[in-house]
Design a protein around this motif. Structure first.
Motif, PDB file in Angstrom:
ATOM      1  N   PHE A 193       0.661  -1.331  -0.085  1.00 10.72           N
ATOM      2  CA  PHE A 193       0.055  -0.474  -0.449  1.00 10.72           C
ATOM      3  C   PHE A 193       0.301   1.577   0.093  1.00 10.72           C
ATOM      4  CE2 PHE A 193      -2.497  -3.093   1.380  1.00 10.72           C
ATOM      5  CZ  PHE A 193      -4.370  -2.766   0.804  1.00 10.72           C
ATOM      6  N   LEU A 194       1.785   1.400   0.609  1.00 10.74           N
ATOM      7  CA  LEU A 194       2.909   2.501   0.966  1.00 10.74           C
ATOM      8  C   LEU A 194       3.565   2.310  -0.871  1.00 10.74           C
ATOM      9  CD1 LEU A 194       4.146   1.497   4.364  1.00 10.74           C
ATOM     10  CD2 LEU A 194       2.894   4.019   3.674  1.00 10.74           C
ATOM     11  N   ASN A 195       3.947   1.472  -1.274  1.00 14.97           N
ATOM     12  CA  ASN A 195       4.669   1.450  -2.605  1.00 14.97           C
ATOM     13  C   ASN A 195       3.954   2.291  -3.249  1.00 14.97           C
ATOM     14  OD1 ASN A 195       6.451   1.328  -3.841  1.00 14.97           O
ATOM     15  ND2 ASN A 195       6.997  -0.801  -4.643  1.00 14.97           N
ATOM     16  N   PRO A 196       4.658   3.279  -3.713  1.00 18.24           N
ATOM     17  CA  PRO A 196       3.595   3.899  -4.246  1.00 18.24           C
ATOM     18  C   PRO A 196       4.069   3.667  -5.932  1.00 18.24           C
ATOM     19  CG  PRO A 196       5.810   5.786  -4.354  1.00 18.24           C
ATOM     20  CD  PRO A 196       5.826   4.688  -3.079  1.00 18.24           C
ATOM     21  N   GLU A 197       4.337   2.997  -6.098  1.00 13.87           N
ATOM     22  CA  GLU A 197       5.094   1.985  -7.437  1.00 13.87           C
ATOM     23  C   GLU A 197       3.644   1.032  -8.131  1.00 13.87           C
ATOM     24  OE1 GLU A 197       9.002   0.573  -8.182  1.00 13.87           O
ATOM     25  OE2 GLU A 197       9.708   2.441  -8.331  1.00 13.87           O
ATOM     26  N   GLN A 198       3.236   0.815  -6.565  1.00 12.84           N
ATOM     27  CA  GLN A 198       2.441  -0.531  -6.915  1.00 12.84           C
ATOM     28  C   GLN A 198       0.978   0.341  -7.087  1.00 12.84           C
ATOM     29  OE1 GLN A 198       2.935  -3.014  -4.124  1.00 12.84           O
ATOM     30  NE2 GLN A 198       5.179  -3.802  -5.327  1.00 12.84           N
ATOM     31  N   ALA A 199       0.619   1.306  -6.126  1.00  9.15           N
ATOM     32  CA  ALA A 199      -0.060   2.510  -6.393  1.00  9.15           C
ATOM     33  C   ALA A 199      -1.790   1.353  -5.879  1.00  9.15           C
ATOM     34  CB  ALA A 199      -0.443   2.972  -7.758  1.00  9.15           C
ATOM     35  N   VAL A 200      -1.572   1.042  -4.960  1.00 10.18           N
ATOM     36  CA  VAL A 200      -2.953   0.507  -4.735  1.00 10.18           C
ATOM     37  C   VAL A 200      -4.472   2.004  -4.046  1.00 10.18           C
ATOM     38  CG1 VAL A 200      -4.425  -1.171  -3.132  1.00 10.18           C
ATOM     39  CG2 VAL A 200      -2.042  -1.946  -3.487  1.00 10.18           C
ATOM     40  N   ASN A 201      -5.212   1.396  -5.212  1.00 12.03           N
ATOM     41  CA  ASN A 201      -6.398   2.829  -4.910  1.00 12.03           C
ATOM     42  C   ASN A 201      -7.335   2.089  -3.661  1.00 12.03           C
ATOM     43  OD1 ASN A 201      -5.067   3.644  -7.723  1.00 12.03           O
ATOM     44  ND2 ASN A 201      -6.179   2.802  -8.277  1.00 12.03           N
ATOM     45  N   ILE A 202      -7.807   3.794  -3.948  1.00 10.75           N
ATOM     46  CA  ILE A 202      -9.164   3.872  -2.410  1.00 10.75           C
ATOM     47  C   ILE A 202     -10.219   3.624  -3.383  1.00 10.75           C
ATOM     48  CG2 ILE A 202     -10.319   5.671  -1.297  1.00 10.75           C
ATOM     49  CD1 ILE A 202      -7.783   7.278  -1.164  1.00 10.75           C
ATOM     50  N   THR A 203     -10.814   2.180  -2.812  1.00 11.31           N
ATOM     51  CA  THR A 203     -12.163   2.163  -3.349  1.00 11.31           C
ATOM     52  C   THR A 203     -12.976   2.729  -2.662  1.00 11.31           C
ATOM     53  OG1 THR A 203     -12.244   0.304  -1.190  1.00 11.31           O
ATOM     54  CG2 THR A 203     -10.434  -0.545  -2.478  1.00 11.31           C
ATOM     55  N   SER A 204     -14.913   2.344  -3.185  1.00 10.34           N
ATOM     56  CA  SER A 204     -15.717   3.440  -3.141  1.00 10.34           C
ATOM     57  C   SER A 204     -16.257   2.942  -1.559  1.00 10.34           C
ATOM     58  CB  SER A 204     -16.691   3.147  -4.168  1.00 10.34           C
ATOM     59  OG  SER A 204     -17.125   1.810  -4.709  1.00 10.34           O
ATOM     60  N   ASP A 205     -15.378   2.015  -1.088  1.00 15.93           N
ATOM     61  CA  ASP A 205     -16.505   0.454  -0.047  1.00 15.93           C
ATOM     62  C   ASP A 205     -15.647   2.074   1.074  1.00 15.93           C
ATOM     63  OD1 ASP A 205     -17.561  -0.292   2.412  1.00 15.93           O
ATOM     64  OD2 ASP A 205     -17.479  -1.997   1.058  1.00 15.93           O
ATOM     65  N   ILE A 206     -16.361   2.370   1.801  1.00 16.05           N
ATOM     66  CA  ILE A 206     -15.573   3.362   3.083  1.00 16.05           C
ATOM     67  C   ILE A 206     -15.021   2.054   4.396  1.00 16.05           C
ATOM     68  CG2 ILE A 206     -18.315   3.597   4.700  1.00 16.05           C
ATOM     69  CD1 ILE A 206     -16.505   6.857   4.944  1.00 16.05           C
ATOM     70  N   GLU A 207     -16.000   0.617   4.441  1.00 16.93           N
ATOM     71  CA  GLU A 207     -15.638  -0.047   5.070  1.00 16.93           C
ATOM     72  C   GLU A 207     -14.723  -0.128   5.234  1.00 16.93           C
ATOM     73  OE1 GLU A 207     -17.113  -0.406   8.755  1.00 16.93           O
ATOM     74  OE2 GLU A 207     -18.136   1.101   8.427  1.00 16.93           O
ATOM     75  N   GLN A 208     -14.123  -0.683   3.889  1.00 18.60           N
ATOM     76  CA  GLN A 208     -13.047  -1.486   3.685  1.00 18.60           C
ATOM     77  C   GLN A 208     -11.823  -0.594   3.551  1.00 18.60           C
ATOM     78  OE1 GLN A 208     -13.523  -2.912  -0.119  1.00 18.60           O
ATOM     79  NE2 GLN A 208     -11.245  -4.260  -0.321  1.00 18.60           N
ATOM     80  N   ASN A 209     -11.790   0.481   3.031  1.00 20.24           N
ATOM     81  CA  ASN A 209     -10.730   1.478   3.133  1.00 20.24           C
ATOM     82  C   ASN A 209     -10.660   2.071   4.927  1.00 20.24           C
ATOM     83  OD1 ASN A 209     -11.310   2.185   0.920  1.00 20.24           O
ATOM     84  ND2 ASN A 209     -11.891   4.080   0.701  1.00 20.24           N
ATOM     85  N   CYS A 210     -11.740   1.529   5.343  1.00 18.91           N
ATOM     86  CA  CYS A 210     -10.813   2.072   7.170  1.00 18.91           C
ATOM     87  C   CYS A 210     -10.002   0.640   7.550  1.00 18.91           C
ATOM     88  CB  CYS A 210     -12.061   2.474   7.742  1.00 18.91           C
ATOM     89  SG  CYS A 210     -12.893   4.060   7.729  1.00 18.91           S
ATOM     90  N   THR A 211     -10.677  -0.446   6.865  1.00 15.39           N
ATOM     91  CA  THR A 211     -10.341  -1.486   7.507  1.00 15.39           C
ATOM     92  C   THR A 211      -9.009  -1.816   6.947  1.00 15.39           C
ATOM     93  OG1 THR A 211     -12.333  -3.102   7.019  1.00 15.39           O
ATOM     94  CG2 THR A 211     -10.360  -4.060   7.779  1.00 15.39           C
ATOM     95  N   ILE A 212      -8.664  -1.389   5.486  1.00 12.30           N
ATOM     96  CA  ILE A 212      -6.812  -1.097   5.014  1.00 12.30           C
ATOM     97  C   ILE A 212      -6.448  -0.321   6.060  1.00 12.30           C
ATOM     98  CG2 ILE A 212      -6.375  -0.505   3.134  1.00 12.30           C
ATOM     99  CD1 ILE A 212      -8.392  -1.397   1.247  1.00 12.30           C
ATOM    100  N   ILE A 213      -6.840   1.107   6.303  1.00 10.34           N
ATOM    101  CA  ILE A 213      -6.722   2.531   7.055  1.00 10.34           C
ATOM    102  C   ILE A 213      -5.417   1.448   8.412  1.00 10.34           C
ATOM    103  CG2 ILE A 213      -5.899   4.837   7.789  1.00 10.34           C
ATOM    104  CD1 ILE A 213      -8.126   4.921   5.051  1.00 10.34           C
ATOM    105  N   ARG A 214      -6.653   0.913   8.777  1.00 11.23           N
ATOM    106  CA  ARG A 214      -5.936   0.409  10.025  1.00 11.23           C
ATOM    107  C   ARG A 214      -5.241  -0.588   9.963  1.00 11.23           C
ATOM    108  NH1 ARG A 214     -11.719   0.403  11.265  1.00 11.23           N
ATOM    109  NH2 ARG A 214     -12.209   2.196  12.455  1.00 11.23           N
ATOM    110  N   ALA A 215      -5.434  -1.076   9.264  1.00 16.90           N
ATOM    111  CA  ALA A 215      -4.152  -2.274   8.897  1.00 16.90           C
ATOM    112  C   ALA A 215      -2.971  -2.045   8.417  1.00 16.90           C
ATOM    113  CB  ALA A 215      -4.330  -3.230   7.952  1.00 16.90           C
ATOM    114  N   LEU A 216      -2.836  -1.217   7.621  1.00  7.94           N
ATOM    115  CA  LEU A 216      -1.699   0.156   7.128  1.00  7.94           C
ATOM    116  C   LEU A 216      -1.117   1.147   7.930  1.00  7.94           C
ATOM    117  CD1 LEU A 216      -0.263   0.343   4.438  1.00  7.94           C
ATOM    118  CD2 LEU A 216      -1.765   2.252   4.569  1.00  7.94           C
ATOM    119  N   MET A 217      -1.868   1.272   9.089  1.00  2.40           N
ATOM    120  CA  MET A 217      -1.223   2.004  10.488  1.00  2.40           C
ATOM    121  C   MET A 217      -0.916   0.911  11.344  1.00  2.40           C
ATOM    122  SD  MET A 217      -0.175   4.947   9.463  1.00  2.40           S
ATOM    123  CE  MET A 217      -0.596   5.421  10.435  1.00  2.40           C
ATOM    124  N   LYS A 218      -1.685  -0.387  11.091  1.00  4.61           N
ATOM    125  CA  LYS A 218      -1.341  -1.736  12.125  1.00  4.61           C
ATOM    126  C   LYS A 218      -1.941  -0.841  13.324  1.00  4.61           C
ATOM    127  CE  LYS A 218       2.062  -3.203  10.293  1.00  4.61           C
ATOM    128  NZ  LYS A 218       1.911  -4.263   9.023  1.00  4.61           N
TER     129      LYS A 218
END
Lengths: 355, 401, 497
Positions: free
Chosen positions: C5-30
């Protein structure tokens, strides 16, 4: 190729020539009287003439030195001339190193062994050459500043002890000394060899560098004047007159300047050795067409070390070598004759091509 | 590349460390700092005797400075067949390596003066660490006797000896040329020079030198004699010709010699005026010009001395007494001429060119010099001399001028 | 998981599902405790405002985001439209932009931005609300001057850039902000005057900055070695300053400045030897005073490097050079000391450096004790006890004092001093000269981006020396012409080796 400007090269040449003033002219060739004033003047005129072949080469071959110019026409001849030229430079390096070592032993450090002195001097010279022509020529600016500071201090402090009575106008001695002195003066101009190689490194017209002769002439005459005014006839008995005069100079902080004098001369001589090694490196690079020549430089420095040990260890060999060097033959041959051969060879080749 | 660099740095370090042992040096504390040296020659044994005063820090503690309240020098003596051997033997007593650079005075004993001066001087000057601004002086006694006296004046004893010579030279009663100047004079055609002459004098109980001089101390034998307070006084110069001492010159003759050489800062001349009164003139800005003239084979030296005169003691001369002033000046001029004449006679007697006549001839008449340079001694002393002194009275002393 | 997620070259996009986004962010920030996610509902659409605690100004956050969102009356068809309307009509922050990837999102929140995500929108809105606590602008701790500005750089890059801009109100001042170091994402700003700086050098520096392989950059010094051409050298070709006025004046001379976030020390390239001897006070005083002060600084530098070595060399090998009365005093003081002069110098040098190092890092109260120990015990008792001679203590103390006159070269001086003590102790003046010549060869061979390090002394440029190097000419003279770093290159043709 490393480029330096003509002023930088001129400063280096001034330092090179001045280093010889203390080391290479044996004491017996600096005598009291007006003869040496004229000898310096005539020697400079002769040296200017000796520069002509190298100057013609740079003009004719668009800034090339003799070795590059010959290389284009005949690599074999270039290799042969390069070898001869390197032999000339080797002689000058050995002469400078041994005389410098003797000078240091006589003045600064009585207990300095030949091997220690030679190793350290050659190592410093090698390091300068390794760093390149720009580094050496830039460093020479500092050497010149120290030198001028030293001379100014000597003049200021010795002013009360200068006696105009010691100056007399015309020749009284016979002409033999004049000739000897003039030859010795010519033999000191190892810049002739450096110019033949380094003219290719000068950014502007290399001929401009030759104005250094005027500066050297003035400086040498000033030094000679100090010799005569302070020491008078005592000059005839001294081996290192400027060192003795420095030892008389009291500058309040230091009771005598002789140590400083020795430092300046050591500094100048290391620059000269470095520059000569740079020339050898450049000849090697040109002839072999290799850019990296550090290993060759190290091997050549070791060879110089060996040569210095052989010459310096035997007084008889040293004296014969010194006599040979004082004839000015190595300087004239390497600095003027070899470039002349290169010039003639270049011309003949061109004529053949034209035919 | 980094490995190469590290290898290079290590090899340079090893090289430097291996070279450490090649240089021998002596710690400063293991040196004996020589302050003064005396050279005596014992003709009966044919040996040199070197006496040295070397610095000794008498007080304890590492941070103490020079103790100026006492004579902080020790003496050491050595004998040998050559000066070098004698110096080395003298160092045996010190137990330390000698440091000659601080040696500012070398005294030649009366016997040593008869030896070749140039040879002795060359020994000291050829050592680059010796100081070329060393004074050479001669002693009426042995050098050892002179160096036995340790002065408390100055930061070391020898400093006082130098001060004595300098002061006497400034007043025209001695000479104070450095070693290198003396060497330059010895390199001339007649190998002539002058060196200051020193002698020991016993002090009177009030600390003054008794009139007519005290008895010279009679050597170092008797302890009672040594306890008597003695000092060193300048007493003229010794004239050297052909490299060896030829004669002594008293203070008057010394004055004449110094006048010839343009080396006197100021001199005082006392003259008798009317009514048995005396006037004292101080002559300063003294300048002597020697001009050689050759007519055929005859060489004449015109010696013109000019000086400014200041009446420091007017005696009976009034403020507007023009004639009295002229007479006084005229007498002063005659006295200068007489003084210089005496010096000239002495120099001729010794065949010593101590006035720079050779230099004058070479500078002003090089053609003539070139012709006679191989026989310069004879030419110089067979020449005619015209001595002329001219004093210019200045208004400082007499308000009427 | 987080790396992709952090690697700009792989560029994982934000989705339209807010729950999924929040889960990803939490996981990203451990599930980091300082990650704040504030949920809200606008026009029946869920929003989440993501911030990092302590990185945002709560007042700004309330004024700019919470209050408008609470009282807004917007009707939208989709989340995308809602975010666009918020961006264009409702929220009026100074800095706001759309972000599309999680790497951008994480960089934004960590830079103090508040990120608004909306259900149904596959992008987020990043709103500038930075408000982390930082040190106020204060007088710099180094390069203190009498009559120049009292402002020094602080740790916040934007404040620093503003301070430079305030002093150089020229449109040609270019500031190029970029993040470096993959992990710390430190902001670095490259500043230069477009009409003065050498474009080739600017390009070279930007390339080098981009290529720095470090994960974290905590200070400008981390970058220094990557920007220097000769990293093994004693002397740095990068000039470091804490003063915005010095920084701005260097930019005027055609240099390129680099401000690094998180440090008050800015870098200037190329840095020349002569610049270490210049201070702002040179320009606020009369030229003759500047000449005097600069001469003093050069003298102090030479003494600082050479004095102990020279002392050892003269005492052991050439005592004749020392004045008679001084020599006798030194002689007296060495009679009862425990060590030879060479040893004394080495021991005293090491003691001094230990004292300095100890005093530097200790709390001030303890620091006084160190001063007493240093001054009294080492200075006084060692001499009285006969362990050290008084001249050696004086020499080392004077040397230390001299080295403070040129603080920029302290490190180099400290090392050189040891080299010269060794050279002087082993080989006397001969050793010192050989070491000095080698040092000069090395210094003169150095170039910083084509500009000779020893310029204008070597290669000699008399105009440069008398203009503003050894001599500082008056302002009337200085105003007639400039010398830029490009001109010191010697037509740009002289290369090093």
């Amino acid at each position: 190729m490393n480029k330096i400007n003509s002023l930088q090269l001129a400063v280096t040449f001034i330092i090179t020539r001045l280093s010889a003033e203390m080391l290479l002219i044996p004491g017996e060739l600096i005598k009291y009287g007006p003869n040496r004033f004229y000898a310096i003047l005539f020697a400079k005129v002769i040296v200017l003439l000796l520069y002509l072949p190298a100057v013609f080469i740079t003009l004719r071959f668009k800034g090339d030195n003799f070795i590059t110019a010959t290389m284009r026409r005949s690599p074999l001849l270039a290799g042969f001339l390069g070898l001869l030229f390197t032999m000339g430079i080797t002689c000058i390096i050995a002469d400078t190193v041994i005389n410098l070592q003797l000078y240091i032993t006589d003045t600064l450090l009585h207990s300095l062994l030949l091997i220690t002195g030679v190793i350290m001097i050659i190592f410093a010279g090698f390091y300068g050459a390794y760093k390149g022509v720009s580094a050496v020529s830039r460093t020479s600016v500092f050497a010149l500043c120290f030198f001028i500071l030293l001379i100014v201090l000597i003049i200021i402090t010795m002013m009360p002890d200068m006696d105009m009575v010691y100056l007399y106008p015309s020749f009284i001695e016979d002409g033999e000394y004049f000739i000897q002195s003039m030859t010795a003066e010519v033999s000191c101009n190892s810049e002739l060899l450096m110019f033949a190689v380094l003219c290719a490194n000068v950014r502007q017209k290399p001929n401009k560098t030759l104005y250094y002769l005027l500066a050297v002439f003035v400086l040498l005459e000033v030094i000679n004047l100090i010799y005569n005014l302070v020491l008078g006839p005592f000059l005839d008995a001294l081996e290192y007159p400027l060192y003795v005069i420095s030892s008389l100079s009291d500058i309040v902080i230091f009771q005598r300047l002789d140590g400083i004098d020795a430092i300046v001369w050591l500094f100048a001589s290391i620059i000269k050795i470095s520059m000569l090694l740079v020339c050898v490196k450049q000849i090697y690079s040109t002839v072999t067409k290799k850019s990296g020549s550090t290993m060759f430089l190290a091997v050549f420095s070791l060879f110089c070390f060996g040569l210095c040990m052989i010459i310096g260890n035997d007084r008889i060999i040293y004296n014969s070598f010194q006599k040979f060097m004082n004839t000015a033959l190595p300087i004239v041959f390497s600095g003027a004759v070899i470039p002349l051969i290169a010039l003639i060879a270049g011309k003949k080749r061109k004529e053949k091509k034209d035919e | 590349m980094n490995k190469l660099r590290i290898a290079g740095a290590v090899s340079v370090l090893l090289l430097v460390l291996s070279l450490c042992g090649c240089i021998r040096y002596v710690e400063l504390s293991d040196r004996a700092i020589v302050q003064a040296m005396g050279v005596d020659y014992l003709p009966d044994k044919g040996i040199y005797r070197i006496s040295m005063q070397y610095f000794a820090q008498s007080s304890e503690g590492s941070k103490n400075q020079i103790d100026k309240t006492q004579a902080n020098v020790l003496k050491s003596i050595g004998e040998g067949k050559s000066i070098l051997q004698a110096v080395n033997n003298a160092s045996l007593l010190t137990g330390k390596a000698l440091l000659l650079s601080e040696n500012r005075i070398i005294i030649l004993g009366k016997e040593a003066c008869r030896l070749d001066l140039k040879g002795i001087m060359e020994f000291f000057i050829s050592n680059f660490h010796s100081h070329p601004q060393t004074y050479f002086a001669c002693g009426e006694n042995t050098a050892e006797e002179i160096l036995d006296i340790r002065f408390k004046e100055g930061y070391v004893s020898s400093q006082h000896l130098i001060d004595i010579i300098d002061n006497a030279a400034a007043l025209g009663k001695s000479s104070n040329e450095y070693a290198y100047t003396t060497m330059a004079q010895l390199m001339g055609g007649t190998k002539s020079t002058v060196l200051p002459l020193l002698k020991t004098e016993e002090l009177a109980t009030d600390g003054t030198i008794p009139p007519g001089g005290g008895n010279s101390s009679g050597g170092s034998g008797d302890k009672k004699e040594q306890q008597k307070e003695t000092t060193v006084v300048p007493c003229g110069v010794v004239i050297f010709s052909d490299g060896t001492a030829k004669d002594k010159a008293d203070e008057d003759v010394t004055m004449g010699i110094r006048l010839f050489y343009n080396a006197v800062e100021e001199i005082t001349i006392t003259i008798n005026t009317d009514n048995n009164r005396t006037a004292a003139l101080t002559l300063y800005d003294i300048c002597t010009e020697i001009t050689p003239r050759s007519i055929g084979d005859t060489l004449t030296f015109e010696v013109n001395t000019t000086a400014h005169a200041r009446f420091d003691d007017r005696g009976s001369i009034g403020e507007v007494d023009t004639k009295g002033i002229e007479d006084a000046i005229s007498k002063a001029e005659s006295e200068i001429e007489a003084c210089m004449k005496k010096a000239l006679d002495k120099a001729k007697g010794c065949r010593a060119d101590i006035f720079g006549l050779e230099n004058a001839l070479r500078n002003k008449n090089p053609e003539y010099y070139r012709a006679v340079k191989d026989n310069i001694g004879d030419v110089l002393f067979s020449a005619e001399f015209n001595l002329k002194a001219k004093c210019l009275p200045f208004s400082l002393g007499l308000q009427s001028f | 998981m987080s790396d992709e997620f952090l690697n700009p070259e792989q560029a994982v996009n934000i989705t339209s599902d807010i729950e999924q986004n929040c889960t990803i962010i939490r996981a990203l920030m451990k599930n980091s405790t300082d990650l704040l996610m504030k949920y809200a509902v606008v026009d029946k659409k869920r929003l989440v405002i993501v911030t990092i605690e302590g990185m945002v100004n709560k007042t700004i956050l309330a004024d700019l985001i919470y209050r408008p969102l609470t009282f807004c009356d917007i009707s939208c068809d989709s989340g995308k439209e809602l975010l666009s309307k918020l961006e264009n009509e409702l929220l009026a922050a100074e800095e706001q932009h759309q972000i599309y990837t999680f790497s951008e999102l994480s960089r934004s929140i960590m830079a103090g931005f508040a990120v608004v995500l909306c259900e149904g929108a596959d992008f987020a809105l990043s709103i500038g609300a930075q408000g982390f606590a930082h040190r106020m602008i204060s007088e710099p701790s180094t390069h203190i001057n009498l009559r120049a500005s009292r402002e020094g750089f602080i740790e916040v890059i934007r404040v620093n850039i503003a301070m430079v801009r305030r002093r150089m109100k020229s449109p040609t001042l270019v500031t190029n902000l970029m993040p470096i170091a993959s992990r710390s994402n430190t902001d670095v700003c490259v500043c230069y005057l477009d009409d003065k700086a050498d474009k080739r050098t600017v390009g070279l520096i930007l390339d080098r900055l981009k290529a720095i392989p470090l994960n974290t950059v905590m200070s400008g010094a981390y970058l220094q070695s990557f920007l220097e051409e000769d990293n093994s050298s004693l002397f740095s070709q990068v000039f470091v300053t804490e003063r915005p006025d010095v920084f701005a004046s260097k930019l005027y001379e055609g240099r390129i400045g680099i401000i690094v976030d998180g440090t008050p020390f800015a870098l200037v390239i190329p840095g020349l030897f002569a610049e270490s001897f210049q201070t702002m006070d040179d320009y606020t005083h009369k030229p003759f005073f500047s000449l005097f002060m600069r001469t003093l600084r050069y003298t102090a530098f030479i003494l600082s490097a050479l004095l102990p070595g020279l002392y050892v060399a003269l005492c052991n090998f050439n005592p004749e050079i020392i004045r008679s009365s001084l020599l006798l005093n030194i002689y007296s003081s060495t009679q009862t000391t425990a060590f030879p002069i060479f040893g004394e110098c080495i021991v005293m040098y090491i003691l001094y450096e230990i004292m300095r190092e100890a005093g530097l890092r200790l709390p001030r109260t303890v620091g006084h004790a160190v001063s007493i120990v240093g001054g009294l015990v080492i200075g006084e008792i060692t001499v009285s006890a006969g362990l050290m001679s008084a001249p050696v203590v004086l020499i080392i103390a004077a040397t230390g004092l001299c080295s403070f006159a040129v603080p920029d070269l302290y490190d180099s001086c400290m090392f050189l001093r040891l080299v010269f003590i060794l050279a002087g102790g082993i080989f006397g003046l001969f050793g010192i000269t050989v070491a000095g010549v080698i040092l000069l060869f090395r210094l003169c061979s150095k170039s910083a981006y084509g500009v000779p390090y020893m310029s204008p002394f070597a290669p000699i440029k008399p105009k440069g020396i008398i203009r503003d190097t050894l001599v500082r000419m008056g302002w009337r003279f200085l105003s007639k012409s400039d010398i830029t770093a490009t001109e010191l290159k010697g037509n740009g043709k002289e290369d090093n080796k």
